[in-house]
Every structure is written in C-alpha cells, then in structure tokens.
Design a protein around this motif. Structure first.
Motif, PDB file in Angstrom:
ATOM      1  N   ASP A  68       1.588   0.569   0.809  1.00 55.24           N
ATOM      2  CA  ASP A  68       2.599  -0.168   0.052  1.00 55.24           C
ATOM      3  C   ASP A  68       1.882  -1.373  -0.553  1.00 55.24           C
ATOM      4  OD1 ASP A  68       4.751  -1.521  -0.990  1.00 55.24           O
ATOM      5  OD2 ASP A  68       5.779  -1.814   0.922  1.00 55.24           O
ATOM      6  N   TRP A  69       1.267  -1.171  -1.704  1.00 56.51           N
ATOM      7  CA  TRP A  69       0.429  -2.217  -2.318  1.00 56.51           C
ATOM      8  C   TRP A  69       1.225  -3.460  -2.680  1.00 56.51           C
ATOM      9  CZ3 TRP A  69      -3.840  -0.680  -0.708  1.00 56.51           C
ATOM     10  CH2 TRP A  69      -4.403   0.552  -0.970  1.00 56.51           C
ATOM     11  N   ASP A  70       2.438  -3.288  -3.186  1.00 58.91           N
ATOM     12  CA  ASP A  70       3.211  -4.449  -3.660  1.00 58.91           C
ATOM     13  C   ASP A  70       4.210  -4.956  -2.616  1.00 58.91           C
ATOM     14  OD1 ASP A  70       4.969  -2.317  -3.866  1.00 58.91           O
ATOM     15  OD2 ASP A  70       5.243  -2.492  -6.026  1.00 58.91           O
ATOM     16  N   ASN A 102       8.345   0.400  -0.330  1.00 63.61           N
ATOM     17  CA  ASN A 102       8.181   1.760  -0.840  1.00 63.61           C
ATOM     18  C   ASN A 102       6.698   2.092  -0.945  1.00 63.61           C
ATOM     19  OD1 ASN A 102      10.968   2.417  -1.357  1.00 63.61           O
ATOM     20  ND2 ASN A 102      10.857   0.950  -3.045  1.00 63.61           N
ATOM     21  N   SER A 103       6.342   3.287  -0.527  1.00 62.39           N
ATOM     22  CA  SER A 103       4.943   3.701  -0.570  1.00 62.39           C
ATOM     23  C   SER A 103       4.488   3.926  -2.006  1.00 62.39           C
ATOM     24  CB  SER A 103       4.750   4.983   0.247  1.00 62.39           C
ATOM     25  OG  SER A 103       3.407   5.375   0.221  1.00 62.39           O
ATOM     26  N   ASP A 104       3.268   3.442  -2.304  1.00 57.52           N
ATOM     27  CA  ASP A 104       2.705   3.535  -3.648  1.00 57.52           C
ATOM     28  C   ASP A 104       1.509   4.474  -3.748  1.00 57.52           C
ATOM     29  OD1 ASP A 104       4.340   1.269  -4.570  1.00 57.52           O
ATOM     30  OD2 ASP A 104       3.026   0.080  -3.297  1.00 57.52           O
ATOM     31  N   HIS A 105       0.901   4.820  -2.614  1.00 55.29           N
ATOM     32  CA  HIS A 105      -0.345   5.580  -2.644  1.00 55.29           C
ATOM     33  C   HIS A 105      -0.516   6.275  -1.298  1.00 55.29           C
ATOM     34  CE1 HIS A 105      -4.345   6.557  -4.092  1.00 55.29           C
ATOM     35  NE2 HIS A 105      -4.895   6.041  -3.008  1.00 55.29           N
ATOM     36  N   CYS A 112       5.275   9.422  -3.253  1.00 51.21           N
ATOM     37  CA  CYS A 112       4.927   9.007  -1.891  1.00 51.21           C
ATOM     38  C   CYS A 112       6.156   8.716  -1.043  1.00 51.21           C
ATOM     39  CB  CYS A 112       4.016   7.786  -1.930  1.00 51.21           C
ATOM     40  SG  CYS A 112       2.394   8.114  -2.654  1.00 51.21           S
TER      41      CYS A 112
END
Length: 96
Positions: free
Chosen positions: A44-46, A50-53, A15
C-alpha cells in the motif's frame, strides 16, 4: 501449472481483489507478520488502505524481505524491504 484452476492462487485484475480473496479464505496475514517463501506480498504505497502492488516473497532473513516483482520499473526485478516497512500491507498465504 494449474494453480489458478485448482483454487490455490487467485486470478484477479486488481490488487484489492487479490487481498480480499486471501482474506475470504482465512489465508491473510497483516504486515506485522514475518513472511515465508512463496507468500504473496501486497503493498500500500500511498497508505490509503488499498493495495497498490503485489509480488512474491523469495525469502526473509528476519529483518529484510526479498521479493520478485513484475511491473517494477517496466521489468521483473528482485527487490528488498525492511519487514517493518509501513508500505507492506500484508501477505497472502498460498497453500501449495
């Protein structure tokens, strides 16, 4: 449909690389934007920058964005989020 070969959308394995592709072309909107159908949504879930999904914006009603996402509980699903969600990193604007 030829969009990858034509440079309309990126082919990427992470991502983070997808986000950079849109930024490099001036086709990036941050998470404060109201998305339009067909945009690529990055999460950016966390909250580490940085993009995670990733998913595709199906529609937005002004308060909620509706998406189609793969790898969502090992399935393709329609999901929805408040457009003010701090997990939405931003949007890639696809020039179809």
């Amino acid at each position: 449909c030829g969009y990858i070969d034509a440079g309309v959308i990126p082919k990427y394995a992470g991502c983070v690389n997808g986000v950079q592709w849109f930024k490099d072309r001036g086709q990036w909107l941050d998470g404060s934007a109201e998305p339009a159908p067909g945009m690529i949504i990055f999460f950016d879930w966390d909250h580490d920058g940085n993009s995670d999904h990733v998913g595709i914006v199906e529609r937005c009603d002004g308060t909620t964005v509706y998406t189609i996402e793969g790898n969502s509980g090992d399935a393709v699903k329609e999901r929805s989020y408040a457009i003010s969600s701090n997990s939405i990193m931003g949007y890639g604007m696809v020039v179809y």
